[in-house]
Design an enzyme around this catalytic site. Sequence first.
Site, PDB file in Angstrom:
ATOM      1  N   HIS A  67      -0.470  20.749  29.808  1.00  0.00           N
ATOM      2  CA  HIS A  67      -1.555  20.442  30.737  1.00  0.00           C
ATOM      3  C   HIS A  67      -2.932  20.557  30.097  1.00  0.00           C
ATOM      4  O   HIS A  67      -3.937  20.192  30.707  1.00  0.00           O
ATOM      5  CB  HIS A  67      -1.453  21.301  32.009  1.00  0.00           C
ATOM      6  CG  HIS A  67      -1.946  22.697  31.867  1.00  0.00           C
ATOM      7  ND1 HIS A  67      -1.115  23.777  31.658  1.00  0.00           N
ATOM      8  CD2 HIS A  67      -3.195  23.210  31.916  1.00  0.00           C
ATOM      9  CE1 HIS A  67      -1.825  24.887  31.590  1.00  0.00           C
ATOM     10  NE2 HIS A  67      -3.098  24.569  31.747  1.00  0.00           N
ATOM     11  N   ASP A 110       5.892  22.568  30.487  1.00  0.00           N
ATOM     12  CA  ASP A 110       4.474  22.621  30.115  1.00  0.00           C
ATOM     13  C   ASP A 110       4.334  23.079  28.662  1.00  0.00           C
ATOM     14  O   ASP A 110       3.929  24.201  28.381  1.00  0.00           O
ATOM     15  CB  ASP A 110       3.739  23.575  31.071  1.00  0.00           C
ATOM     16  CG  ASP A 110       2.229  23.506  30.928  1.00  0.00           C
ATOM     17  OD1 ASP A 110       1.737  22.554  30.294  1.00  0.00           O
ATOM     18  OD2 ASP A 110       1.557  24.411  31.453  1.00  0.00           O
ATOM     19  N   SER A 203      -4.895  28.915  29.103  1.00  0.00           N
ATOM     20  CA  SER A 203      -3.790  27.983  28.917  1.00  0.00           C
ATOM     21  C   SER A 203      -3.473  27.734  27.447  1.00  0.00           C
ATOM     22  O   SER A 203      -4.371  27.579  26.624  1.00  0.00           O
ATOM     23  CB  SER A 203      -4.127  26.653  29.579  1.00  0.00           C
ATOM     24  OG  SER A 203      -4.399  26.816  30.933  1.00  0.00           O
TER      25      SER A 203
END
Length: 253
Positions: A67, A110, A203
């Site tokens: 992402h 992910d 992230s």
Amino acid sequence: MVTLYQNILIFLQPPLTYQNSHGSDIIDGEKAPENSMQYMASVQDNEGEHVCGGFLITEDFVVSAAHCDDSSLTYVVLGNHNLKNGNHQKIKIENKIIHKNYQHVGLGNDIMLIKLSEKVQLGHGVRVIQIPPAEINLKENQVCQVAGWGKTKTEGELVDELMVANVSVITSKNCEDQWMILPANVICAGGYKTTKGFCQGDSGGPLVCHGFAVGIVSFNYYNNCKYPSKPNVYTDISKYRKWIDEVLRNFFE
């Protein structure tokens, strides 16, 4: 079931949009000791701004979160805990490989591999980290680490120094009880019944247990860094070892 998934994704999506997910936010952590975590990578845009975390697994491959992918991603910076210090290696991104089954962060898969345009010079404040050779069994309350650059509270400012926090593993059952539904192939650690964990922007960074990068920072709950809330969720790297090996083999052939 579809309705439930849609409801959860409403909460997942806002903190993981481009605008809110960048910079790395470690909550209730401390500065990483010098010369530690030398596998940490800052994935940056064409302006030289930090976008997401990552970690070096070979001389020319970095792992991050799918992402995080964006057309602006241009460089990977390694070799220094302080992003404002010029003593680091800045290498252009050659290619980004996203897992073929990735659709949305809330649906799992992910994971992204970043191919560097040249090999990193190991031994100059830079080293690789091992990933699990096979499926792992983490124990409940096992203490691991998560690290990144950025805010230290929900409305805080980004920081230049790498921050690290200890987080405890939460069993899949307990995690599912809190989230109600989770994508497959994830690990939960920190964020629930604790003051420690990651926040929006961390992230792509690693969850490190016993010297192995076992997870990739994926998502938390609705832009909420005021723990406790729901457990933090990481992509389980061991479930993607075969895919990683295939990608590396294709590039080396």
